[in-house]
Design a protein around this motif. Structure first.
Motif, mmCIF file in Angstrom:
data_model
loop_
_atom_site.group_PDB
_atom_site.id
_atom_site.type_symbol
_atom_site.label_atom_id
_atom_site.label_comp_id
_atom_site.label_asym_id
_atom_site.label_seq_id
_atom_site.Cartn_x
_atom_site.Cartn_y
_atom_site.Cartn_z
ATOM 1 N N ILE A 12 0.828 -1.139 0.040
ATOM 2 C CA ILE A 12 0.087 0.046 -0.250
ATOM 3 C C ILE A 12 0.690 1.181 -0.034
ATOM 4 O O ILE A 12 1.719 1.387 0.932
ATOM 5 N N GLY A 15 0.020 7.289 -0.268
ATOM 6 C CA GLY A 15 -1.329 8.072 -0.819
ATOM 7 C C GLY A 15 -2.575 7.006 -0.340
ATOM 8 O O GLY A 15 -3.641 7.529 -0.457
ATOM 9 N N GLY A 16 -2.294 5.900 -0.205
ATOM 10 C CA GLY A 16 -3.236 4.821 -0.078
ATOM 11 C C GLY A 16 -3.716 4.017 -1.201
ATOM 12 O O GLY A 16 -4.550 2.954 -1.097
ATOM 13 N N GLY A 17 -2.949 4.360 -2.298
ATOM 14 C CA GLY A 17 -3.243 3.469 -3.479
ATOM 15 C C GLY A 17 -2.650 1.946 -2.953
ATOM 16 O O GLY A 17 -1.526 1.938 -2.329
ATOM 17 N N VAL A 18 -3.190 1.085 -3.645
ATOM 18 C CA VAL A 18 -3.122 -0.365 -3.531
ATOM 19 C C VAL A 18 -2.096 -0.816 -4.866
ATOM 20 O O VAL A 18 -2.653 -0.913 -5.787
ATOM 21 N N GLY A 19 -0.973 -1.377 -4.587
ATOM 22 C CA GLY A 19 -0.142 -1.834 -5.594
ATOM 23 C C GLY A 19 -0.549 -3.374 -5.647
ATOM 24 O O GLY A 19 -0.621 -3.615 -6.738
ATOM 25 N N ASP A 21 -2.373 -6.583 -3.658
ATOM 26 C CA ASP A 21 -3.567 -6.780 -2.668
ATOM 27 C C ASP A 21 -3.552 -8.318 -2.292
ATOM 28 O O ASP A 21 -4.235 -9.366 -2.954
ATOM 29 N N GLY A 40 -0.827 -0.474 -14.473
ATOM 30 C CA GLY A 40 -1.221 -0.252 -13.034
ATOM 31 C C GLY A 40 -1.746 -1.408 -12.463
ATOM 32 O O GLY A 40 -2.367 -1.490 -11.078
ATOM 33 N N THR A 45 5.269 -3.259 -9.514
ATOM 34 C CA THR A 45 5.603 -3.417 -7.893
ATOM 35 C C THR A 45 5.870 -4.679 -7.577
ATOM 36 O O THR A 45 6.641 -4.837 -6.722
ATOM 37 N N ALA A 210 -5.839 -4.734 -10.961
ATOM 38 C CA ALA A 210 -5.896 -3.649 -9.831
ATOM 39 C C ALA A 210 -5.078 -4.422 -8.269
ATOM 40 O O ALA A 210 -5.880 -4.184 -7.320
#
Length: 376
Positions: A12, A15-19, A21, A40, A45, A210
């Motif tokens: 994570i 900024g809170g974006g999830v690379g 999960d 993306g 990552t 995602a």
């Protein structure tokens, strides 16, 4: 060579974006695993976490059973090849190959032997005294791979290494990379957004979207039995046609209704999935690959107008106005605007504006639930 295990691996960003999960994945020793997905999705990552260039927020990363979450890159014995060659322009090919060994303090005789062996492996021996500016794009990429391989890494990471090359060179180097990996047996994780690379290179393919792992399986299984509508829509060119449908049961057996057409399911499929008859009346999503549609020999399942034609020499890709609205593979509850039913066809030429009768290969029908998960 290393066996790599990811257990609940999560990244994570500040900024809170999830690379990534909660990824659970194992790369077997000596395997070539290809990670594929749209921009993306978390591919790069994942490579950064494996290389030690970034640290996971949660989860565990193991090499050969040892937790390496906090290990620096130097300790991991990982080699990384980038999209850009990143060669030293003032050094010859020999100098570029030797540089990582000199940095490790390896003796001169050992460096010479490993450089020459790696150059022979990659057909670089005639180029050893040339500089990068004198090389073609494909030759530079081979030098970049050689600079990684000369270190004899336990894990080889490749981040879209062919994306800067033209189509002919990409095909050539795909074959070279696959052959090289088989000869060296180095555990390899290869990242790409190109599904053709993924399907032709990998022992297994991992599809990401995602930050989540949607499916990991051998290429043939990914194509034949996609786990959900996203994988079905992403893998395959043209992608699978997804249409709203309904399960029906009657004296003629179990079938799927798409618009006015009723497509009977083979008895073998019905016997394998015993609950299908009890599910009659339920809405589903039918998946039809372009090659599972063909000109009707007798009574057509669909009669459709041709909206566009792509002639590829040995075959045509026909785009027809669909019998019902096609669905979005990412958001299967939504219809796609101005989407056409794709058909792969050989034989007689078809022209735009023509009406054609099509029948469906009932053994090749895919069925998903309304939320996008595979049903049969």
């Amino acid at each position: 060579m290393a066996r790599v295990e990811l257990e609940g691996l999560t990244r994570i960003f500040p900024g809170g974006g999830v690379g990534l999960d909660a990824i659970d994945l194992t790369v077997e020793e000596g395997e070539l695993l290809v990670c594929v997905g749209p921009s993306g999705c978390g591919k790069s990552t994942l490579l950064r976490l494996l290389a030690g260039l970034d640290a996971p927020t949660r989860g565990t990363l193991r090499f050969d059973g040892t937790v390496v979450n906090q290990w620096p890159p130097r300790r991991r014995n990982v080699a990384l090849v980038f999209q850009n060659y990143a060669l030293y322009p003032h050094m010859t090919v020999r100098g570029n190959l030797a540089f990582p060994l000199r940095m490790r303090g390896i003796g001169r005789a050992a460096i010479r032997a490993r450089v020459e062996a790696t150059a022979a492996l990659l057909d670089l021996t005639p180029l050893l005294e040339q500089r990068p500016a004198q090389l073609s794009g494909g030759q530079r990429q081979r030098v970049a791979m050689g600079r990684a391989l000369v270190r004899e890494p336990a894990l080889f990471l490749m981040d879209e290494p062919l994306s800067n090359l033209d189509a002919r060179l990409r095909v050539q180097l795909r074959g070279e990379i696959a052959a090289l990996q088989r000869r060296t047996g180095t555990t390899t994780v290869y990242v790409t957004h190109d599904q053709v690379e993924a399907m032709t290179l990998g022992d297994r393919v991992a599809v990401l979207a995602a930050g989540r792992l949607r499916q990991v399986a051998p290429p043939r299984e990914i194509y034949d039995r996609p786990a959900d509508t996203f994988v079905a829509g992403f893998i395959g060119s043209p992608s699978m046609n997804l249409l709203p449908a309904r399960l029906e049961a009657g004296s003629g057996g179990v079938g799927i209704r798409i618009g006015m057409a009723r497509l009977p399911l083979p008895d073998a499929v019905v016997k394998q999935h015993h609950s299908l008859r009890e599910q009659a009346g339920r809405d589903v999503i039918a998946g039809l690959r372009p090659e599972s549609l063909r000109p009707a020999r007798e009574r057509p399942d669909f009669r459709l107008e041709v909206a566009a034609v792509e002639t590829l020499g040995h075959e045509q890709l026909i785009y027809c106005r669909p019998p019902v609205g096609l669905l979005d593979p990412v958001r299967p509850g939504q219809a796609l605007a101005e989407a056409y039913l794709a058909v792969r066809m050989t034989g007689a030429a078809v022209e735009r504006g023509q009406w054609i009768g099509l029948e469906v290969d009932s053994t090749a029908i895919h069925c998903f639930d309304p939320e996008g998960g595979r049903r049969l």
